[in-house]
Design a protein around this motif. Structure first.
Motif, PDB file in Angstrom:
ATOM      1  N   ARG A 117     -16.807  -5.178 -26.747  1.00  0.00           N
ATOM      2  CA  ARG A 117     -16.444  -5.170 -25.543  1.00  0.00           C
ATOM      3  C   ARG A 117     -15.222  -6.011 -25.306  1.00  0.00           C
ATOM      4  NH1 ARG A 117     -21.276  -6.974 -26.010  1.00  0.00           N
ATOM      5  NH2 ARG A 117     -20.996  -8.871 -24.975  1.00  0.00           N
ATOM      6  N   TYR A 118     -14.284  -5.130 -24.547  1.00  0.00           N
ATOM      7  CA  TYR A 118     -13.043  -6.114 -24.420  1.00  0.00           C
ATOM      8  C   TYR A 118     -13.171  -7.633 -23.850  1.00  0.00           C
ATOM      9  CZ  TYR A 118     -10.045  -2.247 -25.361  1.00  0.00           C
ATOM     10  OH  TYR A 118      -9.213  -1.244 -26.019  1.00  0.00           O
ATOM     11  N   ALA A 119     -12.790  -8.653 -24.162  1.00  0.00           N
ATOM     12  CA  ALA A 119     -12.584  -9.753 -23.390  1.00  0.00           C
ATOM     13  C   ALA A 119     -12.148  -9.747 -22.062  1.00  0.00           C
ATOM     14  CB  ALA A 119     -11.897 -10.847 -24.103  1.00  0.00           C
ATOM     15  N   GLU A 120     -12.650 -10.481 -21.231  1.00  0.00           N
ATOM     16  CA  GLU A 120     -12.297 -10.229 -19.643  1.00  0.00           C
ATOM     17  C   GLU A 120     -10.847 -10.808 -19.535  1.00  0.00           C
ATOM     18  OE1 GLU A 120     -13.548 -11.886 -14.978  1.00  0.00           O
ATOM     19  OE2 GLU A 120     -14.996 -11.996 -16.778  1.00  0.00           O
ATOM     20  N   GLY A 121     -10.089 -10.019 -18.940  1.00  0.00           N
ATOM     21  CA  GLY A 121      -8.556 -10.670 -18.998  1.00  0.00           C
ATOM     22  C   GLY A 121      -7.898 -10.451 -20.057  1.00  0.00           C
ATOM     23  N   VAL A 122      -6.687 -11.368 -20.366  1.00  0.00           N
ATOM     24  CA  VAL A 122      -5.727 -11.015 -21.137  1.00  0.00           C
ATOM     25  C   VAL A 122      -5.977 -11.515 -22.520  1.00  0.00           C
ATOM     26  CG1 VAL A 122      -4.937 -13.612 -21.102  1.00  0.00           C
ATOM     27  CG2 VAL A 122      -3.226 -11.723 -21.550  1.00  0.00           C
ATOM     28  N   LEU A 123      -7.251 -12.124 -22.794  1.00  0.00           N
ATOM     29  CA  LEU A 123      -7.711 -12.456 -23.947  1.00  0.00           C
ATOM     30  C   LEU A 123      -7.996 -11.353 -24.967  1.00  0.00           C
ATOM     31  CD1 LEU A 123      -9.612 -15.870 -23.632  1.00  0.00           C
ATOM     32  CD2 LEU A 123      -7.348 -15.540 -24.378  1.00  0.00           C
ATOM     33  N   ARG A 124      -8.021 -10.290 -24.411  1.00  0.00           N
ATOM     34  CA  ARG A 124      -8.412  -9.077 -24.883  1.00  0.00           C
ATOM     35  C   ARG A 124      -7.199  -8.492 -26.005  1.00  0.00           C
ATOM     36  NH1 ARG A 124      -9.215  -4.688 -20.822  1.00  0.00           N
ATOM     37  NH2 ARG A 124     -10.225  -6.602 -19.878  1.00  0.00           N
ATOM     38  N   PHE A 125      -6.222  -9.428 -25.752  1.00  0.00           N
ATOM     39  CA  PHE A 125      -4.872  -9.040 -26.648  1.00  0.00           C
ATOM     40  C   PHE A 125      -4.748 -10.080 -27.691  1.00  0.00           C
ATOM     41  CE2 PHE A 125      -3.217  -7.105 -22.948  1.00  0.00           C
ATOM     42  CZ  PHE A 125      -2.682  -5.503 -23.671  1.00  0.00           C
ATOM     43  N   TRP A 126      -5.857 -10.883 -27.950  1.00  0.00           N
ATOM     44  CA  TRP A 126      -5.719 -12.196 -28.881  1.00  0.00           C
ATOM     45  C   TRP A 126      -5.714 -11.554 -30.284  1.00  0.00           C
ATOM     46  CZ3 TRP A 126      -8.891 -17.183 -28.026  1.00  0.00           C
ATOM     47  CH2 TRP A 126      -8.322 -18.402 -28.799  1.00  0.00           C
ATOM     48  N   GLY A 127      -7.002 -10.937 -30.673  1.00  0.00           N
ATOM     49  CA  GLY A 127      -7.088 -10.494 -32.021  1.00  0.00           C
ATOM     50  C   GLY A 127      -8.022 -11.090 -32.888  1.00  0.00           C
ATOM     51  N   GLY A 128      -7.492 -11.325 -34.295  1.00  0.00           N
ATOM     52  CA  GLY A 128      -8.590 -11.728 -35.171  1.00  0.00           C
ATOM     53  C   GLY A 128      -8.290 -13.350 -35.035  1.00  0.00           C
TER      54      GLY A 128
END
Length: 373
Positions: free
Chosen positions: A249-260
């Motif tokens: 599930r995508y992280a809420e907000g911009v942290l979905r772009f963080w990665g590994g």
């Protein structure tokens, strides 16, 4: 000014701040306290402690940009962030053109070229067009455009564009503005609330004196939930420590772009340096930089300036081209112990808060000595 807070060179004049800023003297101590000591002493709660350090980076970055820290995602570098961002953008039928400038940093251009493999088309603003002319941008922004890459300060010319004006034109045409602030953050005052950008990419290696490896992606909260990145990892997850391979599930907000798994040291170093720059004040850094560059430019023939002469149109770098005398000037500067670099547009000299009038005078006298012959 503030030279005692940075690890400056014992000999020579360092004017490569557009490339790599000098480290704060506190950098080593901060790495020990924020990375090494927790690693030595903590066990199960080590990652929680390291994430706190990375959150300090996010908070320091946001404070510098007048933004919310929850809208800042750590990245390794700008091109990596752009590679993650482009395929994740919300798709609108008929919009597949990316507008960019030929003077953008090549690494960003490389990413854009690869994006053509996923269906994007490129529309380039050529070097001989004036990026300060908003009509140049408006002529290329239309209903076929998905996004526009806007470089706040160009690395080869030190031209500082009107980001707010370009973003307004983009939004009028339904185009997503992505802003590159690598060459401006730390030496020009930036207030993201004044730009209406959708995404902003920056790094800490230059004017923020934070070293390589600590970059960031800011995302407008109005658009982030429409983004679906495919370059993800466990830190892109809504609950990174859930560890269910069948449930992403995508992280809420911009942290979905963080990665590994993230690096930690770069953000420990960068958070410390950003706080130091903020303590000094970007406004003070800017005034000092403008004064030193103006001292240099006022002493030289105006025709050698590739960078804008007007300070409000210029970034932190003086870009100079001496024509047939270029190689002679460059060699004499090297002999005088001046640290700079050159691009096809000209040689680049970038004074920071730890540089001073006496150093600029050495540069000026060396150049003028060449021009007299």
């Amino acid at each position: 000014m503030h030279a005692d807070k940075f690890s400056t060179l014992e000999e020579g004049i360092y004017l490569l701040n557009h490339s790599v800023g000098r480290p704060p003297v506190s950098a080593y101590q901060q790495v020990q306290a924020g990375f090494i000591e927790p690693w030595k002493t903590l066990t199960n709660d080590l990652w929680s402690r390291w994430i706190e350090e990375i959150d300090e980076f996010r908070k320091a970055t946001a404070l510098l940009l007048n933004a919310s820290w929850q809208d800042v995602c750590p990245q390794t570098n700008l091109s990596g962030a752009l590679s993650k961002l482009l395929p994740a953008l919300p798709h609108t039928s008929g919009r597949n053109v990316i507008v960019y400038n030929e003077q953008d940093f090549p690494s960003m251009g490389f990413v854009l070229n690869q994006a053509q493999r996923t269906g994007f088309q490129l529309r380039c603003i050529p070097t001989d067009s004036d990026p300060l002319d908003l009509q140049v941008w408006d002529d290329r922004l239309d209903s076929s455009c998905a996004c526009v890459l806007v470089t706040h300060v160009q690395s080869n010319t030190s031209v500082q564009v009107d980001v707010a004006g370009i973003c307004a034109l983009a939004k009028k045409s339904g185009v997503i503005p992505i802003v590159d602030i690598a060459q401006s953050v730390g030496v020009t005052e930036i207030d993201l609330s004044q730009w209406d950008a959708d995404f902003v990419l920056g790094s800490c290696v230059k004017w923020l004196c934070g070293g390589p490896g600590a970059a960031f992606l800011w995302a407008n909260p109005d658009i982030i939930e429409q983004c679906q990145p495919t370059d993800v990892g466990w830190f892109s997850h809504a609950d990174p420590f859930e560890f269910d391979i069948h449930d992403f599930r995508y992280a809420e907000g911009v942290l979905r772009f963080w990665g590994g798994t993230p690096s930690v040291i770069p953000y420990v170093v960068a958070a410390n340096s950003i706080k130091l720059i903020a303590q000094i004040g970007v406004d003070q850094v800017r005034r000092h930089n403008l004064a030193l560059n103006q001292r240099l430019l006022d002493s030289l023939p105006e025709k050698v300036a590739i960078c804008p002469v007007l300070p409000e149109l210029r970034g932190g770098t003086a870009v100079l081209n001496f024509g047939q005398q270029q190689s002679t000037v460059e060699q004499n500067l090297l002999d005088a112990g001046v640290h700079f670099d050159s691009r096809p547009t000209g040689l680049r000299l970038s004074p920071h808060i730890y540089n001073n009038n006496a150093e600029i005078d050495v540069v000026t006298e060396t150049i003028l000595g060449c021009l007299k012959h």
